[in-house]
Each structure stands twice: as C-alpha cells, then as structure tokens.
Scaffold this motif. Structure first.
Motif, PDB file in Angstrom:
ATOM      1  N   UNK A 160     -35.887   5.669  -6.070  1.00  0.00           N
ATOM      2  CA  UNK A 160     -35.125   6.682  -6.027  1.00  0.00           C
ATOM      3  C   UNK A 160     -34.874   7.163  -4.886  1.00  0.00           C
ATOM      4  N   UNK A 161     -33.620   7.964  -4.676  1.00  0.00           N
ATOM      5  CA  UNK A 161     -33.403   8.385  -3.523  1.00  0.00           C
ATOM      6  C   UNK A 161     -32.828   7.282  -2.475  1.00  0.00           C
ATOM      7  N   UNK A 162     -33.414   7.725  -1.301  1.00  0.00           N
ATOM      8  CA  UNK A 162     -32.903   6.921  -0.020  1.00  0.00           C
ATOM      9  C   UNK A 162     -33.945   5.616  -0.079  1.00  0.00           C
ATOM     10  N   UNK A 163     -35.160   5.641  -0.776  1.00  0.00           N
ATOM     11  CA  UNK A 163     -35.936   4.631  -0.596  1.00  0.00           C
ATOM     12  C   UNK A 163     -36.951   4.669   0.218  1.00  0.00           C
ATOM     13  N   UNK A 164     -37.765   3.616   0.756  1.00  0.00           N
ATOM     14  CA  UNK A 164     -38.774   3.505   1.363  1.00  0.00           C
ATOM     15  C   UNK A 164     -40.153   4.126   1.099  1.00  0.00           C
ATOM     16  N   UNK A 165     -40.023   4.614  -0.187  1.00  0.00           N
ATOM     17  CA  UNK A 165     -41.262   5.350  -0.655  1.00  0.00           C
ATOM     18  C   UNK A 165     -40.707   5.917  -1.949  1.00  0.00           C
ATOM     19  N   UNK A 166     -41.859   6.951  -2.294  1.00  0.00           N
ATOM     20  CA  UNK A 166     -41.356   8.120  -3.384  1.00  0.00           C
ATOM     21  C   UNK A 166     -41.540   7.375  -4.617  1.00  0.00           C
ATOM     22  N   UNK A 167     -40.411   7.599  -5.491  1.00  0.00           N
ATOM     23  CA  UNK A 167     -40.803   7.268  -6.950  1.00  0.00           C
ATOM     24  C   UNK A 167     -39.786   5.899  -7.257  1.00  0.00           C
ATOM     25  N   UNK A 168     -40.533   5.157  -8.172  1.00  0.00           N
ATOM     26  CA  UNK A 168     -39.696   3.906  -8.621  1.00  0.00           C
ATOM     27  C   UNK A 168     -39.387   3.851 -10.189  1.00  0.00           C
ATOM     28  N   UNK A 169     -38.343   3.703 -10.505  1.00  0.00           N
ATOM     29  CA  UNK A 169     -37.746   3.778 -11.803  1.00  0.00           C
ATOM     30  C   UNK A 169     -37.757   2.250 -12.217  1.00  0.00           C
ATOM     31  N   UNK A 170     -38.657   1.913 -13.418  1.00  0.00           N
ATOM     32  CA  UNK A 170     -38.364   0.636 -13.893  1.00  0.00           C
ATOM     33  C   UNK A 170     -37.987   0.455 -15.291  1.00  0.00           C
ATOM     34  N   UNK A 171     -36.923  -0.336 -15.681  1.00  0.00           N
ATOM     35  CA  UNK A 171     -36.542  -0.317 -17.020  1.00  0.00           C
ATOM     36  C   UNK A 171     -37.150  -1.857 -17.494  1.00  0.00           C
ATOM     37  N   UNK A 172     -38.113  -1.727 -18.390  1.00  0.00           N
ATOM     38  CA  UNK A 172     -38.894  -2.672 -19.092  1.00  0.00           C
ATOM     39  C   UNK A 172     -38.258  -3.468 -19.965  1.00  0.00           C
ATOM     40  N   UNK A 173     -38.758  -4.739 -20.300  1.00  0.00           N
ATOM     41  CA  UNK A 173     -38.192  -5.614 -21.164  1.00  0.00           C
ATOM     42  C   UNK A 173     -38.570  -5.293 -22.654  1.00  0.00           C
ATOM     43  N   UNK A 174     -39.802  -4.704 -22.705  1.00  0.00           N
ATOM     44  CA  UNK A 174     -40.060  -4.202 -24.201  1.00  0.00           C
ATOM     45  C   UNK A 174     -41.113  -3.161 -24.135  1.00  0.00           C
TER      46      UNK A 174
END
Length: 867
Positions: A816-830
């Motif tokens: 999220x944001x500019x990247x390089x670190x911080x938070x990751x949003x994951x959309x999982x398959x189930x």
C-alpha cells in the motif's frame, strides 16, 4: 485460424457481422514457447562467424526452397489444423517443400494455439508510394490534431526562418531550411533542401537532396528527382521518370540507354531504379542546377551537357551510398532550431517533449551552447510572465527547469564519458562539459543574474547544477500549489469554552488502485482517479488529534505514539516546519496554515507569537495519536494533517468544509516539502469504499462515488482479505521526487503507466459491485505491477520473498502507498487460503516487527467533536 478453417470462420463472421470480414493487415505475435519451438525445429545454431544459421533436415529445406511464414508456418497453427490440411494448404500456396519435411514442421508446431484479435476501430495508413506519403501523412496529422484539415502542406522538421515560406498545397516538405519562398505546384515531395533564394517546383515534382559518401570516401550530395507517380519497379517502355516515359526523357536529354545502364543489363530489366540518373554534387545548394530535369525540353544545351558529363548514380546505388548519420544529424539540428525558436510551445501541456529527446536535440544542435542559452532565457521569461501566476500555466516553469536539469546532466555526462542519463558519477564528472562551456558569453545578462540568484551559476559542474535545478523546480511547483486558493482570513479567535476539548479521529486508507494519478502536477494537468477504502484498525479509527486552549500564551505539541512533547514560544521555532525528520513538523505546518500566524515569518511585521496568541484568546495545546507503525503506506501523515486542520477549524469556530479541507492538506504537504497528492486525505476524510475523481485544474474538486465494499471487508468475506505489516520501512526519502521528476521529464513509459493506472479504478469498482473477489484481486495485482513499473524501488528482495511465499494462495496482493515496505494487502483465494497465508507468515515472519492487523471498513470517516 482463417487459413486452417476458412469455412468455419466465414460462417461465424456471417452470423456475427453481416457484410463484414476480417482483413489480414495485422501483426503476428509469437509467445516464447512457440518461438523456441520454431528455433529448435529448424535447428538454429551459431554459424562459423558467430551469426545464426539453419541446420538439420528442416534447415536444409529452408536453404533450398525458402521459408514463408504464412505458407509453411501459419497453416500449421491452431487447434483444428491437421497434417494433411497443412500440406494441402502449403502446396496450394506454392510451397516446394517435400511431404516429409512439411510433416516434420507440422509435428514441431502441432497444437500451437492461434487466436485472431480484431480491433473495434482502426484505420489503415499506407506509406508505400510518394502519393501515399502525402495522403496518409495528412490523415495522420488530421487524426492527431482533430481538425478536418491539417494544413496546406505537411511540415516535417523544417526550419522556417524570416523570409522563408511555402506556397502550395498537398505537399510533403521535410528537413528543409527555408530562408526564402518556395512555390510548389501541388502534390510535391521535397526533402533536404536549403532554400536560400526563391525556388519553384512544378506540379507533381519531387526532390530529395541526400547526403552520402562515394566509394572513395569523399562526401557528396545526391540530387534525386522524380515524379510523384513514377514507378521505379516498371521496366522497358512502361518505365517513367520525372512524370514522363523514361525513353522519352532520355531522348530529350540526348543520351542513349548505354549512357545510363550497365551494358550487361538486359533491356527487360532496365528501370528508373537501376538507371544512372542521379547527379552527385559537392555543394548541397547546387541542387538548383538540376531542377530543369522536370522539364527537359526547356533545358539549355549547356545544362544537358553538364548532366551527361556529371558523375551520376542510380537510385539503387544512392541508397547504398547514403550517409544515414548525416541525414539524421540534419534532422536533429533542424528540430533543435525549431524548438529553440518557440520554446513555450514545446513545453505546453498538450505536448510531451521528453527530457531525453531534448538532450538529444541540444547535443545535435548546430551550436549547443547557443541552444542551451535560448532554453535558459525562455525559462527566465516564463518565470516572470503569465506562467508565474497560480494557474495551470505556472506548472510549465517547474517542468522546464526539471527538464533542463536532466539535459545538462545527460549531455554533460555523455560528453565526459559517463553513463548516459546516469545520476551518479566520479571525479571526472566535476569538469564543466561542452554544453555549459561558453554559456556565460551567450546567455543574456538578466538571465545570468536570475540563475545566480537561484544558486544556478553557470560555472557549476553538471551534476551540481542539475541537483540545484531540480530543487528549484520542486520549490516552484510547491509554490504554485501553496498560493492557489489562498485568501486573507481575519485573525482567528478561539471559539472554545475554557474547559472544552476538541477531539478529531479518522480511519486509515487502503489504496486499491489508481495511486500516483492523484499526485501533482499529473493530477492538476490530467485529473486523477483512485479507488480506496477507509478502514479502522484493531477496532478503532487509528488517527486522532486533541486540542484545547490554555492560559499560557505558548504552543504545546505532544505525540502520544512517539512519547514526545515540545513547547514553542517564538515565531522562529514555529516556522521551522520544513524539517521532515522533526516529530512536530506536521503539527507546526497545520498551525501556520490554519491562519493562526502568517504563512511566512517575513509577514509577521514585528509581532511576537505571544502577542498573536493573546489576541487569539490563549495558548494552544495539540496532541496527536497515530496508532499505526511509521512508514505504513496507509496515508497516515496526510490524514493526520487533515485531522489537525479540521480540529483547528473547530477550535476557531469554522464549519467543516470537506472540499476545502482536501485542498488545504494538499497545500500543507507542499508547505512541508513532502509533496504528495489528494488521495490519502480523501481516503480518511470520506468513509467506506469509493472512487474519487478530479478534473484538471489547480484547485481539484473531488467527485467521490461510493461503491459496495462487502467483499473487501474481512468480516463479511470469510476473512479472505488480509492486512499484513511487513515490518520493513523504506529507506529512500526522495520517492516522490523520483516519480514526479520522471513525469516532469515526460518519460514516455511514465506517461503510459500513469494513464493505465488512471484507468484501473473503473475495473476495480465494477468488480466490487459484482462482488467478484477474483476480479478484484486481479485489479489489485495489476495495480501493484504498474506501481513497480512506475517506481522499481517500490519492491526489494525482502518484499519479493514475502510475495513469493503467498503467491499460490492469493488472487492478488500489493504493497500500500508508495511501497518499498509498510503494509501488504492480500486478496486470498478462499478462507482456507487466507488461513494458510497466516500460517506461512506467522510461522516464519520476515522480522520481529512483522504482524497481521485486524481491519474493517469504516462507515463514519472523519469525525470532530467537542467535549
């Protein structure tokens, strides 16, 4: 497909589109698997001299009979092809391959998928003949300009000086220096002429002055004349030259076939292409000696004798003897002169003059220092003219300055043997390059003084000059935004009771796609479009601020999450807010932008902070809380800026104005020197999931459209969306300058990537409306890929390792944001995949700080209350 099963294709086309058929005018694209299969089947290997060569039985067949892509290869593609139909189709198309070799080739290609993609709308432009050049060139210019008519003649990289002009219609004029009138009869192609005196060409006459080198090495200019309808492929009596039958033209000049063709060439093979008709000159201006060739019957005997005795070459020979480097250098020099003649037009919003292109043109100009001086003078003029106002035109100046920084850096490094375009260099780069040498003598005195006042002395080394010029460019960009929409507000007074506290709180934001299109100046010039969501973390709005008025006439600033506090008693302390590493720079900037003190301490006019606070009604205590790790990518600083400004407005009795607040945070980030766009503050001020769009303009008015967010909320999708803090903080502090700098430089890939990012929110909103988590995951993943393309530093080996571990279990994921670190949003398959992702990352976290956060869609947005 059409070759393999034509009847089926015709039936489908007839059923779908009555009266329409696919015309094969496209591009054949092979994937890597098919390409490797072809190379292996035909035995491609390095030859004796290192070049590739065919080998094996199929290679022998290619060497003997040739290989036609459509004949031998295309007939084998597609899932409905068979060995018998392949051989039949290839033989019917004229293949001389044996049945055995055709079967071998089919075996190598059997089962290769073949698909036809038709364009919904397209036009075909053909540049095969001289007449096509004019017709299709006009069509192309009309399409680019949107006008019914592009102009009386096609102007292609010409220099039109005082006294120069073209009189005529339906003509292609390219790479000419026009210092005098040139009258054209119509339907003319004119290339490479220096028109120093009035010149006339009859209708359908074409001239090209082509630089070249003779076999002995000396430079010459080939004067190539022809008629617009001449067919250089025609032989014998049907051959034409300069608009009339070639035998008739030769007779008029008084030459025999032996004078223009090699004796061994059969009469049936003699054409205008291989006839020695082109005189060679040592002076490019001497082309005027040969314009009579269009009307040989009017030529004098002396002119005909001069042609017969001249050193002549065929058009085929001139193609081989052409000096392509000289041709290109001429066009570069002419384009550079043209841009220097009208610099503001080259930098207008409608044009995409890339910095690399301008560097190439400056380097190829006839006099690079003079070209650079012209550009610098134009920037100076623009900085003091209408472009200096807080309008879209004001964005031209920072763009010009940033572009010139790249030009000086690029040309300087290349001249000194450095890597082209490199922004790092050693000691040898400290010398002054040719592009800066002599500038002090040719740059106007007023411009030299202006540059010196900006710290841009012309004696600086190129890398130092470029660094300072970029600083100036970003400062001018910030100034344009800060002073947009400013108004003189009456001195504020406190509206609070003595025991009242104002409490503001706002959610964080998850940017799903469209990020970077909200960032100035792109968003101001093109408008932006972003899809994001307001979220609570661990059950509460994580970004909060508290304010109260105190008796002491001082400012007390405190940060709960950082455990720090400071007391400010002077204007100097308060106005020291551009230090981005300071814990309280954001709060200081918000206080200043709220109008409590003037934006610049130079406007204080002798008043002290104590006096201002006493007039306000007391001192002020501001306390902030950001329950989010630093460098999160959740828009924390911008949203906290919005909360602070909203809280200060409540303290001063001002009503909450969402649109005004969006823009004030934009200005606040420019005041602080951190840059940034509008999506973060809108993501936290406005609740829920929404698509936010702005039109071009210095004061972007945000249109917020809310979309269903159920499938994004883990509480409603079975926990299939996860928010993971990577524990990694990006080290680079100039993320925004790098990306925005590439936009200011008009890098083509950056422009294309931003355009693709701007188009993604519509697809994301559609997926949310359909409750299609698979499609939403793909949109999120596409946004992440585009973010990496825009900024390669948005990822790193540690991030890639995390993504690789979860990739089998997700439809898409992005930082999220500019990247390089911080938070990751994951959309999982189930839900099961989500549990697997949790197990994978919790069992072996990348660092001790990494952890999952609970999140939920926030449905309140920014709230400010008193108590």
């Amino acid at each position: 497909t059409a070759l393999v099963e034509p009847q089926g294709m015709r039936d489908r086309l007839h059923a779908r589109d009555q009266g329409r058929a696919i015309l094969d005018l496209g591009v054949m694209s092979l994937d890597a698997t098919t390409a490797v299969g072809l190379l292996r089947a035909t035995g491609v290997r390095p030859g004796d001299k290192g070049s590739l060569a065919w080998s094996g039985p199929l290679g022998e067949a290619i060497g003997r009979h040739g290989l036609d892509f459509y004949r031998e290869i295309a007939c084998a593609l597609g899932t409905h092809a068979a060995v018998a139909t392949h051989a039949t189709a290839a033989r019917a198309a004229g293949s001389a391959w044996s049945q055995t070799r055709l079967a071998d080739l089919f075996g190598a290609l059997e089962g290769t998928p073949f698909r036809v993609h038709t364009l919904a709308q397209c036009r075909f432009l053909h540049f095969g003949t001289s007449r096509d050049l004019i017709r299709s060139g006009n069509d192309l210019c009309r399409a680019a300009s949107g006008l019914a008519r592009s102009g009386p003649w096609l102007d292609m990289a010409n220099e039109v000086a005082a006294g120069g002009k073209v009189l005529g219609d339906e003509a292609w004029v390219e790479a000419c220096r026009l210092h005098a009138p040139m009258s054209l009869g119509g339907e003319n192609v004119v290339v490479g002429l220096d028109v120093e005196c009035p010149t006339t060409l009859p209708r359908r006459a074409c001239v090209d002055v082509l630089p070249g080198r003779l076999p002995e090495g000396q430079p010459v200019w080939f004067v190539r004349c022809w008629g617009i309808d001449d067919d250089f492929k025609a032989c014998g009596p049907s051959a034409t030259f300069c608009g009339r039958p070639l035998p008739e033209w030769l007779a008029a000049v008084g030459v025999s076939p032996e004078d223009v063709w090699d004796p061994g060439l059969p009469p049936a093979s003699r054409s205008a292409w291989n006839a020695r008709l082109v005189p060679a000159e040592t002076d490019p201006a001497a082309y005027v000696r040969w314009l009579w060739m269009f009307e040989p019957e009017s030529a004098t005997q002396a002119q005909k004798t001069a042609w017969r005795t001249a050193r002549r070459y065929s058009h085929a020979e001139t193609g081989a003897l052409a000096d392509h480097a000289a041709c290109w250098a001429r066009r570069v020099a002419l384009r550079a002169a043209r841009i220097c003649h009208d610099v503001p037009r080259a930098f207008s919003r409608e044009r995409a003059m890339a910095a690399r292109e301008l560097a190439h043109l400056v380097r190829g100009a006839q006099n690079p220092p003079e070209a650079m001086a012209t550009l610098l003078a134009a920037v100076h003029e623009a900085s003091e003219g209408p472009a200096a106002a807080a309008t879209l035109d004001s964005l031209i100046v920072p763009r010009m300055m940033h572009t010139l920084a790249t030009v000086v850096e690029t040309v300087g490094r290349e001249a000194l043997g450095g890597e082209p375009g490199s922004r790092t260099g050693g000691a040898k780069n400290r010398a002054t390059p040719p592009v800066l040498c002599g500038l002090s003598r040719v740059v106007p005195q007023a411009t030299r003084q202006w540059l010196s006042d900006l710290g841009l002395d012309l004696e600086l080394a190129p890398d130092a000059w470029a660094r300072r010029a970029r600083e100036v460019a970003f400062a001018r960009l910030a100034r344009s935004i800060v002073f947009t929409g400013t108004s003189d507000l009456p001195p504020p007074t406190s509206a609070l009771r003595s025991d009242e506290i104002v409490w503001g709180r706002a959610p964080a934001r998850l940017d799903l796609c469209g990020g970077w299109t909200d960032t100035p100046p792109y968003a101001l010039e093109h408008g932006g479009c972003v899809l994001n969501a307001a979220v609570d973390l661990n059950g509460q709005p994580p970004i909060q601020a508290f304010a109260r008025v105190i008796d002491q006439p001082v400012l007390r600033l405190a940060s709960i999450d950082r455990g720090t506090r400071v007391e400010i008693a002077s204007i100097d302390e308060l106005c020291h807010y551009r230090d981005i590493v300071s814990e309280f720079s954001l709060a200081k900037g918000a206080v200043v932008l709220s109008g409590l003190v003037p934006y610049s301490k130079h406007l204080v006019r002798g008043r002290t902070l104590r006096e201002m606070l006493e007039a306000f009604g007391g001192g002020l205590e501001l306390t902030t809380l950001a329950a989010i790790p630093r460098g999160s990518g959740l828009g924390t600083s911008s949203i906290l800026g919005a909360v602070l400004l909203a809280v200060l407005d409540r303290v001063m009795g001002r009503p909450l104005d969402a649109q005004g607040l969006f823009h004030r945070v934009l200005r606040l980030e420019q005041v602080l020197g951190t840059g940034g766009g509008w999506q973060d503050q809108i993501g936290g001020i406005a609740d829920s999931v929404k698509v936010t769009t702005t039109a071009p303009g210095m004061m972007p008015r945000a249109v917020v459209e809310f979309v269903p967010g159920e499938i994004l909320d883990p509480g409603q999708n079975g926990g299939q969306t996860l928010l993971y803090y990577t524990g990694i903080t990006r080290v680079a502090r100039n993320i925004l300058e790098q990306v925005v700098g590439r936009y200011l430089d008009r890098e083509p890939d950056t422009l294309a990537t931003l355009a693709r990012l701007r188009a993604l929110p519509a697809a994301g909103a559609a997926a949310l409306a359909r409750r299609d988590l698979v499609a939403l995951g793909r949109v999120v993943d596409a946004a992440w890929q585009l973010n990496q393309r825009l900024d390669p530093d948005s990822t790193n080996p540690a991030i890639e390792a995390i993504c690789e571990r979860i990739r089998p279990h997700v439809h898409g994921a992005k930082l999220l944001g500019a990247g390089g670190g911080g938070f990751l949003l994951a959309v999982c398959k189930s839900p099961a995949s989500a549990r697997r992702v949790r197990a994978v990352l919790e069992s072996n976290p990348p660092n001790p700080r990494a952890r999952f956060f609970q999140f939920a869609i926030n449905h309140e947005g920014l709230r400010v209350t008193g108590c």
